[in-house]
Motif scaffolding. Structure first.
Motif, short mmCIF file in Angstrom:
data_model
loop_
_atom_site.label_atom_id
_atom_site.label_comp_id
_atom_site.label_asym_id
_atom_site.label_seq_id
_atom_site.Cartn_x
_atom_site.Cartn_y
_atom_site.Cartn_z
N SER A 228 0.91 -1.28 -0.38
CA SER A 228 -0.11 -0.14 -0.13
C SER A 228 1.36 1.28 0.12
CB SER A 228 -1.08 0.23 1.23
OG SER A 228 -1.81 1.36 1.16
N GLU A 229 2.04 1.26 0.98
CA GLU A 229 3.15 2.48 1.01
C GLU A 229 3.45 2.42 -0.58
OE1 GLU A 229 2.10 4.87 3.30
OE2 GLU A 229 1.19 3.74 4.63
N VAL A 230 4.01 1.51 -1.15
CA VAL A 230 4.42 1.98 -2.09
C VAL A 230 3.87 2.12 -3.43
CG1 VAL A 230 6.19 0.25 -4.17
CG2 VAL A 230 6.36 0.06 -1.69
N GLU A 231 2.57 1.42 -3.11
CA GLU A 231 1.51 2.41 -4.11
C GLU A 231 1.24 3.84 -4.27
OE1 GLU A 231 -1.34 2.41 -7.39
OE2 GLU A 231 0.08 0.74 -6.99
N ASN A 232 1.45 4.09 -2.05
CA ASN A 232 1.23 5.75 -1.91
C ASN A 232 1.96 6.65 -2.94
OD1 ASN A 232 -1.78 5.03 -0.76
ND2 ASN A 232 -0.12 4.49 1.07
N VAL A 233 3.32 5.48 -3.10
CA VAL A 233 4.14 6.61 -3.31
C VAL A 233 4.95 6.70 -4.48
CG1 VAL A 233 6.78 6.43 -2.99
CG2 VAL A 233 5.93 6.00 -1.49
N ALA A 234 4.12 5.68 -5.29
CA ALA A 234 3.77 5.55 -6.95
C ALA A 234 3.19 6.60 -6.93
CB ALA A 234 4.27 4.31 -7.37
N THR A 235 2.02 7.07 -7.01
CA THR A 235 1.15 7.27 -7.64
C THR A 235 1.10 8.82 -6.47
OG1 THR A 235 -0.59 6.16 -6.22
CG2 THR A 235 -0.25 5.27 -7.83
N ALA A 236 1.87 9.48 -5.65
CA ALA A 236 2.01 10.52 -5.39
C ALA A 236 1.44 12.07 -6.67
CB ALA A 236 3.14 11.05 -4.45
N ALA A 237 1.16 13.02 -6.32
CA ALA A 237 0.84 13.91 -7.71
C ALA A 237 1.99 14.80 -6.66
CB ALA A 237 -0.95 14.82 -6.72
N ASP A 238 2.30 15.41 -7.16
CA ASP A 238 3.41 16.70 -7.49
C ASP A 238 3.00 17.86 -6.32
OD1 ASP A 238 4.33 16.15 -10.13
OD2 ASP A 238 4.13 17.26 -11.58
N GLY A 239 4.07 18.03 -6.01
CA GLY A 239 3.88 18.62 -4.35
C GLY A 239 3.26 18.28 -3.64
N THR A 240 3.07 16.48 -3.86
CA THR A 240 3.19 15.72 -2.35
C THR A 240 3.86 14.49 -2.28
OG1 THR A 240 1.47 14.29 -3.58
CG2 THR A 240 0.30 16.73 -2.51
N ARG A 241 5.04 14.08 -3.11
CA ARG A 241 5.67 13.76 -3.27
C ARG A 241 6.23 13.11 -2.10
NH1 ARG A 241 7.14 14.54 -8.11
NH2 ARG A 241 5.23 13.73 -9.17
N ASN A 242 7.22 14.42 -1.90
CA ASN A 242 8.16 14.10 -0.51
C ASN A 242 8.08 13.83 0.82
OD1 ASN A 242 10.45 14.48 -2.57
ND2 ASN A 242 10.71 16.55 -1.22
N ALA A 243 6.99 14.13 1.23
CA ALA A 243 5.56 14.24 2.05
C ALA A 243 4.93 12.79 2.32
CB ALA A 243 4.46 15.14 1.98
N THR A 244 4.67 12.35 1.14
CA THR A 244 3.83 11.90 0.76
C THR A 244 5.11 10.06 1.08
OG1 THR A 244 2.26 11.83 -0.86
CG2 THR A 244 2.77 9.48 -0.76
N LEU A 245 6.42 10.31 0.55
CA LEU A 245 7.32 8.69 0.67
C LEU A 245 7.76 9.09 2.77
CD1 LEU A 245 9.40 7.13 -0.51
CD2 LEU A 245 11.08 9.53 -0.69
N LEU A 246 7.86 9.87 2.90
CA LEU A 246 8.44 10.28 4.33
C LEU A 246 7.66 9.92 5.42
CD1 LEU A 246 10.19 11.21 6.43
CD2 LEU A 246 8.96 13.59 6.65
N ARG A 247 5.97 9.98 5.25
CA ARG A 247 5.35 9.60 6.12
C ARG A 247 4.51 7.82 5.80
NH1 ARG A 247 1.47 13.85 4.11
NH2 ARG A 247 0.76 12.52 2.21
N ALA A 248 5.51 7.08 4.39
CA ALA A 248 5.63 5.75 4.47
C ALA A 248 6.67 5.18 4.78
CB ALA A 248 5.79 6.01 2.45
#
Length: 307
Positions: A228-248
């Motif tokens: 699930s977390e890998v999918e979230n990172v792979a599909t993160a929108a511009d502007g949210t990518r770094n925050a999504t990766l850190l949360r994951a």
């Protein structure tokens, strides 16, 4: 520095052992008597007083070489001794023994390590070495200058873990129901051999095809969380990518600390997810992943993984 200690002979053995470790420059903290678990409270029960007045302090953050603080701590109870490997500048190779559930033909940690250095055509240097309560061994090395090596599980080979930043080891002098931790070789720790450093820091890039079956075959909550977390990172929108990766990374770090996921597997999976959606150099994302995992492992209620 030699293994001698200036600790007064009237000190109880556990305190004397804690002071001896601190004299080597190793950062020490108390473990619950007779166990490998850190003493003190978990983050969710933090009172926000004492050490934690300005925020919860993990065992790694509380570890110290201050003689007065150690004497005061061990005056309360006969604590076992933990050494925070990262702040101490150590990388400890943990060689596990076989368990009854291990499949036939599985080598123990010492055998796996011997195969590694024979393959590298290298000899393992004499260094500080401890026999663990279950008959395994801890080999102490100093970390390379300017490098922060983290704890790993099975990265070098089966039955070989390492303890660096985010982890700790039980120091000699401690005792658990399985037995005592005792010094086998009192040499000062030597620098981590270059070939071991390379083995720990090389990052082979498996193909998308090679990684997918591993993730699909992993069952249960941990596997679902990883996918699930890998999918979230792979599909993160511009502007949210770094925050999504850190949360994951922070979310999955808790499962690394609990032993449900392997750090290398998580690093590679998140790195792969980020690389398919990248606007920055890959090393940038790898740094975000490392910071997130370090934070999560350090703030896990168990205080990181112990050996």
């Amino acid at each position: 520095m030699s293994g001698t200690t200036t600790a007064s002979p009237e000190f109880p053995p556990l305190l004397a052992a804690a002071l001896s470790a601190a004299e080597r420059g190793w950062h020490v903290f108390p473990l619950r008597p007779g166990t490998k678990r850190p003493a003190g409270h978990a983050e969710k029960y933090c009172p926000g007083t004492g050490y934690c007045t300005n925020g919860h302090k993990t065992p790694e953050q509380r570890a110290t070489t201050d003689t007065d603080l150690l004497i005061a701590a061990w005056a309360h109870r006969p604590y076992n001794i933990g050494i925070a490997t990262g702040p101490s500048g150590l990388l400890v190779v943990d060689l596990d023994t076989l368990k009854p559930k291990d499949s036939k033909g599985t080598p123990d940690g010492a055998t796996s390590l011997q195969a590694l250095y024979e393959r590298a055509a290298q000899a393992l240097p004499d260094t500080y070495r401890v026999r663990t309560a279950r008959g395994g061994e801890h080999l102490y090395f100093t970390q390379p200058p300017g490098v922060r090596l983290h704890s790993t599980a099975g990265r070098l080979a089966k039955k070989i873990d390492t303890r660096g930043w985010g982890g700790y080891v039980v120091a000699p002098g401690s005792t658990t129901p399985d037995g005592a931790y005792t010094v086998l070789d009192d040499h000062d720790p030597v620098p981590l051999p270059a070939w071991l450093h390379q083995a720990l820091t090389s990052h082979p890039k498996p193909s998308q095809y090679a990684m997918t079956p591993s993730m699909k075959c992993r069952s249960g909550y941990a596997g679902a969380a990883l996918r699930s977390e890998v999918e979230n990172v792979a599909t993160a929108a511009d502007g949210t990518r770094n925050a999504t990766l850190l949360r994951a990374a922070r979310a999955l770090g808790r499962l690394i600390a609990s032993g449900d996921l392997d750090r290398t597997e998580v690093e590679q999976a998140l790195s792969r997810g980020a690389s398919g959606n990248a606007t920055q150099p890959q090393r940038y994302y790898d740094d975000v992943i490392a910071r997130g995992l370090d934070w999560s492992i350090a703030h896990n209620p168990a205080g990181g993984r112990a050996a």
